[in-house]
Design a protein around this motif. Sequence first.
Motif, PDB file in Angstrom:
ATOM      1  N   THR A   1       5.063   7.544  -0.693  1.00  0.00           N
ATOM      2  CA  THR A   1       3.694   7.581  -1.187  1.00  0.00           C
ATOM      3  C   THR A   1       2.925   6.436  -0.544  1.00  0.00           C
ATOM      4  N   SER A   2       1.636   6.651  -0.314  1.00  0.00           N
ATOM      5  CA  SER A   2       0.831   5.631   0.351  1.00  0.00           C
ATOM      6  C   SER A   2      -0.637   5.789   0.002  1.00  0.00           C
ATOM      7  N   LYS A   3      -1.323   4.673  -0.165  1.00  0.00           N
ATOM      8  CA  LYS A   3      -2.770   4.687  -0.373  1.00  0.00           C
ATOM      9  C   LYS A   3      -3.497   5.232   0.849  1.00  0.00           C
ATOM     10  N   LYS A   4      -2.837   5.162   2.012  1.00  0.00           N
ATOM     11  CA  LYS A   4      -3.484   5.526   3.263  1.00  0.00           C
ATOM     12  C   LYS A   4      -3.379   7.014   3.594  1.00  0.00           C
TER      13      LYS A   4
ATOM     14  N   ASP B   1      -4.116  11.043   3.210  1.00  0.00           N
ATOM     15  CA  ASP B   1      -5.282  11.836   2.849  1.00  0.00           C
ATOM     16  C   ASP B   1      -5.188  12.306   1.402  1.00  0.00           C
ATOM     17  N   GLU B   2      -6.327  12.664   0.841  1.00  0.00           N
ATOM     18  CA  GLU B   2      -6.405  13.008  -0.578  1.00  0.00           C
ATOM     19  C   GLU B   2      -5.434  14.114  -0.983  1.00  0.00           C
ATOM     20  N   GLU B   3      -5.259  15.105  -0.112  1.00  0.00           N
ATOM     21  CA  GLU B   3      -4.394  16.234  -0.472  1.00  0.00           C
ATOM     22  C   GLU B   3      -2.914  15.845  -0.520  1.00  0.00           C
TER      23      GLU B   3
ATOM     24  N   LYS C   1      -1.903  12.863  -1.911  1.00  0.00           N
ATOM     25  CA  LYS C   1      -1.732  11.809  -2.900  1.00  0.00           C
ATOM     26  C   LYS C   1      -0.518  12.112  -3.784  1.00  0.00           C
ATOM     27  N   GLY C   2       0.203  11.075  -4.165  1.00  0.00           N
ATOM     28  CA  GLY C   2       1.445  11.240  -4.914  1.00  0.00           C
ATOM     29  C   GLY C   2       2.636  11.150  -3.978  1.00  0.00           C
TER      30      GLY C   2
ATOM     31  N   GLU D   1       0.803  -1.222   0.000  1.00  0.00           N
ATOM     32  CA  GLU D   1       0.000   0.000   0.000  1.00  0.00           C
ATOM     33  C   GLU D   1       0.838   1.275   0.000  1.00  0.00           C
ATOM     34  N   GLY D   2       2.127   1.137  -0.236  1.00  0.00           N
ATOM     35  CA  GLY D   2       2.951   2.340  -0.260  1.00  0.00           C
ATOM     36  C   GLY D   2       4.402   2.034  -0.567  1.00  0.00           C
TER      37      GLY D   2
END
Length: 327
Positions: A259-262, A264-266, A268-269, A246-247
């Motif tokens: 980088t991580s799927k976990k 927050d949206e802001e 991302k990347g 996941e990252g």
Amino acid sequence: MLRVALMSKWHVHAEGYAELLRSFSDAEITCVWDEEPERGREWAKSLNVDFEEDMDKILAREDVDGILVCSPTSMHAEIMKKAAKAGKHIFTEKAMALTKKECEEITAEVKKAGVKFGISHPARTTSSNLYVKSVIDAGLIGKVTLLRIRNGHDGALNNWLPEYWYDESKAGGGAMMDLGCHPMYLASWILGKPVRISSMFSYVTNRTVEDNSVCTIEFENNAVAIVETSLVTYKTPSMVEVYGTEGTIVICDNDIRMTSKKMDEEFKGWVTPAKLPEALPHSLRQWVDGVLYNKPILFDTEAGTKLTELLEAAYIAHKEKREVSFN
């Protein structure tokens, strides 16, 4: 005040340890021993302390509370077992010993005598590597699948390491035994118990020990580590790469990206951490604090034994051209 005997100037970091020890207000160097008496006498003279040619005599001195071991790795077991029996605390440059069996013998004597033991694992004290461990432990990159660590320089290529560095009977090996210690103990610390290991070593400068080497290690958690080290690479950046389900974390020298799927949206990347964990005290400082103030010594006989277990298996895998399994 911790009174310390320096045991050999063989290791290239010996002078650095002596300088660091002398910078501590609560420690002092009282004497020197060296397997090469002339080298030891010169060192003792430069430090304005006694030189003692007889190891047993230096370990019997009342003004020696502990020893700092920078001898050939092949002598570590003999020196440290004798020191423990003499009731002296022990700090050693890596590797702890050449075999796991020797490490277990040292550990037994240390425990029996009740003395303090520390080993130099500097890569485990840095802010960046502490950050990697904290991110993994927090589950931010999920399950780790691959760890790659690279550590190298051009010491063999440009001949700035001493020639005795390539004497296997003393050093125990080449690039992996020396510089490879750091990625090896990092891999063990991060991933846990090893299951199997394979090696690919080469001889670019045609010395009797390898100067360019790679090991692959599988761990109980199914993660794989690629451990790379070299004495023949130009301006090698220190690399740590961690890939998870996941990252991902990538460190190149002091440049850290994650980088991580976990996240927050802001976020991302790829992001760079705004703050890193505080670095830990130097391994030698930890040892002095452990002896004088009973503080924890993180890099102990267990850490030293785990490292040697990996190194010993790596060289068996190389020499016998086979994969080696751990018990």
